[in-house]
Design a protein around this motif. Sequence first.
Motif, PDB file in Angstrom:
ATOM      1  N   ASP A  43       0.833  -1.203   0.000  1.00 53.85           N
ATOM      2  CA  ASP A  43       0.000   0.000   0.000  1.00 53.85           C
ATOM      3  C   ASP A  43       0.868   1.254   0.000  1.00 53.85           C
ATOM      4  OD1 ASP A  43       1.008  -0.418   2.476  1.00 53.85           O
ATOM      5  OD2 ASP A  43      -0.861  -0.194   3.561  1.00 53.85           O
ATOM      6  N   TYR A  45       1.215   3.610  -2.234  1.00 50.29           N
ATOM      7  CA  TYR A  45       0.787   4.681  -3.137  1.00 50.29           C
ATOM      8  C   TYR A  45       1.578   4.643  -4.432  1.00 50.29           C
ATOM      9  CZ  TYR A  45      -2.575   7.591  -0.687  1.00 50.29           C
ATOM     10  OH  TYR A  45      -3.705   8.061  -0.112  1.00 50.29           O
ATOM     11  N   PRO A 202      13.418   7.540   0.743  1.00 49.19           N
ATOM     12  CA  PRO A 202      12.541   8.672   1.077  1.00 49.19           C
ATOM     13  C   PRO A 202      13.278   9.999   1.343  1.00 49.19           C
ATOM     14  CG  PRO A 202      11.905   6.723   2.300  1.00 49.19           C
ATOM     15  CD  PRO A 202      13.169   6.381   1.592  1.00 49.19           C
ATOM     16  N   LYS A 228       4.848   8.874  -2.899  1.00 50.43           N
ATOM     17  CA  LYS A 228       4.179   9.589  -1.804  1.00 50.43           C
ATOM     18  C   LYS A 228       5.030  10.741  -1.275  1.00 50.43           C
ATOM     19  CE  LYS A 228       1.747   8.835   2.550  1.00 50.43           C
ATOM     20  NZ  LYS A 228       1.978   8.290   3.879  1.00 50.43           N
ATOM     21  N   VAL A 229       6.303  10.448  -0.990  1.00 49.02           N
ATOM     22  CA  VAL A 229       7.174  11.480  -0.418  1.00 49.02           C
ATOM     23  C   VAL A 229       7.347  12.646  -1.397  1.00 49.02           C
ATOM     24  CG1 VAL A 229       9.579  11.951   0.183  1.00 49.02           C
ATOM     25  CG2 VAL A 229       8.394  10.041   1.231  1.00 49.02           C
ATOM     26  N   GLU A 232       4.114  14.692  -1.525  1.00 52.58           N
ATOM     27  CA  GLU A 232       3.927  15.474  -0.296  1.00 52.58           C
ATOM     28  C   GLU A 232       4.914  16.634  -0.211  1.00 52.58           C
ATOM     29  OE1 GLU A 232       2.083  12.132   2.758  1.00 52.58           O
ATOM     30  OE2 GLU A 232       4.227  12.424   2.676  1.00 52.58           O
ATOM     31  N   LYS A 236       4.251  20.683  -0.168  1.00 54.20           N
ATOM     32  CA  LYS A 236       4.793  21.630   0.813  1.00 54.20           C
ATOM     33  C   LYS A 236       5.455  22.816   0.131  1.00 54.20           C
ATOM     34  CE  LYS A 236       5.825  18.301   4.419  1.00 54.20           C
ATOM     35  NZ  LYS A 236       6.900  17.449   4.915  1.00 54.20           N
ATOM     36  N   LEU A 251      -3.072  13.273  -2.197  1.00 56.11           N
ATOM     37  CA  LEU A 251      -1.928  13.761  -1.411  1.00 56.11           C
ATOM     38  C   LEU A 251      -1.624  15.230  -1.717  1.00 56.11           C
ATOM     39  CD1 LEU A 251       0.470  10.689  -1.780  1.00 56.11           C
ATOM     40  CD2 LEU A 251      -1.016  11.235   0.142  1.00 56.11           C
TER      41      LEU A 251
ATOM     42  N   TYR B  56       4.418   8.255  14.088  1.00 51.56           N
ATOM     43  CA  TYR B  56       3.519   8.470  12.948  1.00 51.56           C
ATOM     44  C   TYR B  56       2.145   7.882  13.252  1.00 51.56           C
ATOM     45  CZ  TYR B  56       2.371   9.108   8.001  1.00 51.56           C
ATOM     46  OH  TYR B  56       1.825   9.541   6.823  1.00 51.56           O
ATOM     47  N   PHE B 116       0.076   1.725   8.509  1.00 48.91           N
ATOM     48  CA  PHE B 116       0.263   3.178   8.569  1.00 48.91           C
ATOM     49  C   PHE B 116       1.076   3.728   7.404  1.00 48.91           C
ATOM     50  CE2 PHE B 116      -0.407   1.690  12.891  1.00 48.91           C
ATOM     51  CZ  PHE B 116      -1.526   2.436  13.222  1.00 48.91           C
ATOM     52  N   ILE B 117       1.332   2.871   6.408  1.00 46.83           N
ATOM     53  CA  ILE B 117       2.131   3.326   5.273  1.00 46.83           C
ATOM     54  C   ILE B 117       1.324   4.289   4.421  1.00 46.83           C
ATOM     55  CG2 ILE B 117       3.299   2.563   3.178  1.00 46.83           C
ATOM     56  CD1 ILE B 117       3.917  -0.054   4.655  1.00 46.83           C
ATOM     57  N   PRO B 119      -1.878   5.964   5.194  1.00 46.84           N
ATOM     58  CA  PRO B 119      -2.537   7.171   5.717  1.00 46.84           C
ATOM     59  C   PRO B 119      -1.579   8.340   5.883  1.00 46.84           C
ATOM     60  CG  PRO B 119      -2.756   5.314   7.257  1.00 46.84           C
ATOM     61  CD  PRO B 119      -1.920   4.842   6.146  1.00 46.84           C
ATOM     62  N   GLN B 120      -2.124   9.533   5.838  1.00 50.16           N
ATOM     63  CA  GLN B 120      -1.325  10.737   6.056  1.00 50.16           C
ATOM     64  C   GLN B 120      -1.549  11.227   7.474  1.00 50.16           C
ATOM     65  OE1 GLN B 120      -2.521  13.239   2.659  1.00 50.16           O
ATOM     66  NE2 GLN B 120      -0.377  13.817   2.561  1.00 50.16           N
ATOM     67  N   GLN B 123       1.458  16.630  10.589  1.00 49.03           N
ATOM     68  CA  GLN B 123       2.903  16.854  10.713  1.00 49.03           C
ATOM     69  C   GLN B 123       3.206  17.914  11.770  1.00 49.03           C
ATOM     70  OE1 GLN B 123       5.401  15.390   8.277  1.00 49.03           O
ATOM     71  NE2 GLN B 123       3.707  13.972   8.499  1.00 49.03           N
ATOM     72  N   LEU B 210      11.898  11.968  11.412  1.00 50.84           N
ATOM     73  CA  LEU B 210      11.834  11.411  10.051  1.00 50.84           C
ATOM     74  C   LEU B 210      10.393  11.226   9.590  1.00 50.84           C
ATOM     75  CD1 LEU B 210      14.584   8.643  10.094  1.00 50.84           C
ATOM     76  CD2 LEU B 210      14.630  10.760   8.798  1.00 50.84           C
ATOM     77  N   GLY B 216       8.706  13.097   6.347  1.00 51.71           N
ATOM     78  CA  GLY B 216       7.352  13.287   6.822  1.00 51.71           C
ATOM     79  C   GLY B 216       6.365  12.226   6.378  1.00 51.71           C
ATOM     80  N   SER B 217       6.787  10.974   6.409  1.00 53.06           N
ATOM     81  CA  SER B 217       5.915   9.902   5.964  1.00 53.06           C
ATOM     82  C   SER B 217       6.511   8.616   6.515  1.00 53.06           C
ATOM     83  CB  SER B 217       5.913   9.900   4.443  1.00 53.06           C
ATOM     84  OG  SER B 217       5.157   8.842   3.964  1.00 53.06           O
ATOM     85  N   TRP B 218       5.674   7.667   6.907  1.00 54.61           N
ATOM     86  CA  TRP B 218       6.226   6.397   7.401  1.00 54.61           C
ATOM     87  C   TRP B 218       6.328   5.393   6.268  1.00 54.61           C
ATOM     88  CZ3 TRP B 218       8.985   3.272  10.000  1.00 54.61           C
ATOM     89  CH2 TRP B 218       8.719   1.905  10.002  1.00 54.61           C
ATOM     90  N   SER B 219       7.510   4.863   6.062  1.00 50.24           N
ATOM     91  CA  SER B 219       7.657   3.750   5.144  1.00 50.24           C
ATOM     92  C   SER B 219       8.842   2.933   5.623  1.00 50.24           C
ATOM     93  CB  SER B 219       7.893   4.240   3.717  1.00 50.24           C
ATOM     94  OG  SER B 219       9.173   4.797   3.616  1.00 50.24           O
TER      95      SER B 219
END
Lengths: 368, 306
Positions: A43, A45, A202, A228-229, A232, A236, A251, B56, B116-117, B119-120, B123, B210, B216-219
């Motif tokens: 998942d 993205y 990332p 995704k990164v 996002e 920003k 996003l 996160y 949690f990968i 969802p946003q 921050q 991180l 700003g995202s969990w992966s």
Amino acid sequence: MTLNRRQFLASGVSAAAAGLLPFGAFAAERKLTIGALYVGPHDDYGYNQSHAQAVAKLKALPGIKVVEQENVPETVAVQKAMEAMIEEDGAELIFVTSFGYFSHAVKLAPKYPKVRFAHCGGLWQAGKDPANVGSYFGYIDECQYLNGIAAGHATKSKKLGFVAAKPIPQVLRNINAFTMGARSVNPEISTQVIFTGDWSMPVREAEATNSLADKGVDVVTCHVDSPKVLVETAAKRGVDVCGYHADQSVLAPKLYLTGAEWNWETVYKAYALAAQSGAPFANMTRGGLKDGFVRMSAYTAATPAKARTAIDGVKAKMLAGKFDIFKGPLKDNTGKEVIPAGTTLVQTDLKLESMDYLVEGVIGSTGA
Amino acid sequence: MSEAVVSTLAIGMIGGAIRVGTPYLFVSLGECITEKGGRVNLGLEGILVMGAMSGYALSYLSGSPWIGLLCAAAMGLCMGLLHGLICSLPRVNDIAFGIGLMLLGTGLAFFLGKGFIQPQAPQLPALSLGSFIADPRWRSALSINALFPIGVLLSLLLHWGLRSTRPGLALRLVGDHEGTARALGYPVATVRIIATAVGGAFAGVGGAYLSLCYPGSWSEGLSSGQGIMAVALVIFARWRPLGCLAAAMLFGAAGALGPALQSIGISSGYHLFNAAPYALTLAIMIASCRPRQTLGGTPGELSLTR
């Protein structure tokens, strides 16, 4: 691959039988286990999500069971995962979804001649590689060309950015198509490419996006596993973005112009039904927009009206099979002619699958 | 090089030093405290990843990034405490247990973080320090996350605390000479356990940076070895908190070098530039290697140098 005579005859007979019988008559009866391996999470993205979504659709087909494993690194771990799927779950068809898995599939294939290994990416060669390994891929560069048109209409600075993982042919083809799409709008446009070195980095992807924005780039896109990164970070920085792999519009709803998406469902269903009915294994499966292998994200409020018209026009030609992206005269970004005048490389041309240059208008180099 | 190129590069490096360097700062400060007490915690990488994931997740579930941050710190504290407690048992090797903790932390975070990968999560806010500058690029480079000034303050505080306070003295003594500390009546094991737990909390915050600030995202590929490199960084900083600050900025800038150089058109050899932080780690290890003597500032009880 070593096929003995009996196996060879058997496969020939079943192939013939499949041709004679009404398609799918006994397909629904036979149980089939399908394995799928992903290099990242299902998942993300991105790339892996596009595959996992299509595989999930297979589960609804009668008689089909799916075993999946995610986060399989492009090492010998692939072989172990595949062997486990074959030995323990009885998988007969395996979707080997990551580019770097290929050599492992080729190594394992002779040991399991009855298992079909379908690899995503353009590496399989007839005659050289085992017959139970095959390759499937989509001409997503068509969508990247359309992305480029959107970017070309949206940019004010005439500078576009492309964050790429590795300079392999598929990636270069996307960078080139994106750039050519943008330059079809305005030939002054250039694309700055930044290679991060791997599929999922990332921090480096965010850093690359920031440095592109610092340089004045106002539309970015990418070819990494999870955009995704990038999306996002672009949001920003207030930079427009074209998606890749899957739909990322949620996003960055105000900046998402459009996106190039995979639609593996078509391909996977065909492979699954063929394996179930015993029809011959398609070693080479390719398709673009008109075959339903790829698709575009829906337009958003950020997509300029002019871009919509232009994209719809080119897309209609692509769907009719009347549009070729790569045709001569085409120069690379060092000034060397890569496609001579008068030559047109149609999408199915295998020459395009060994692309090793960046076209005029791309700032960057393929050398490591 | 033209002026525009130089300014682009400068913005990239300065902005990058802060953006990429902050997690190094927190983890190295944490490791600095731990090592000052005479223990090495190689598990900080696991704690960092766990902190990133839990921060996160909690930020997403609660809707408040600050709750996520607190959770990451608490998670780090617990894992640090575990390291401290277990390494206080007789004949437990802190390096070996640290590696175990690293694998446990990353594995557990990958397992628990599956959902949690996608969802946003909300921050942590950024402070615009450059709002008076017209150039939007500088404004963006100076739009600094709240955690960076906190990290700078903490390193100043630690610098003063280690040098001029009684607890700081106790910590240094326990790390330098266990026998003397015991003779003076300091509870050696307790001090070390506290130091390791606090160090873990710092690493947890580094992880939350991180996932909640940058990128700003969990992966699962979020950490690229920041937790491990922090150990080398502490040696480079000679176990001084202000040294950690400088070293973290240097490593941050090195991490930003690859993309920044490509953006100005120096694109050949990007693999080499991308590897800059790792090459720097190696170079530092070699440069600081003295076979016949220990480095100035080395805690005497450290199993790395003893």
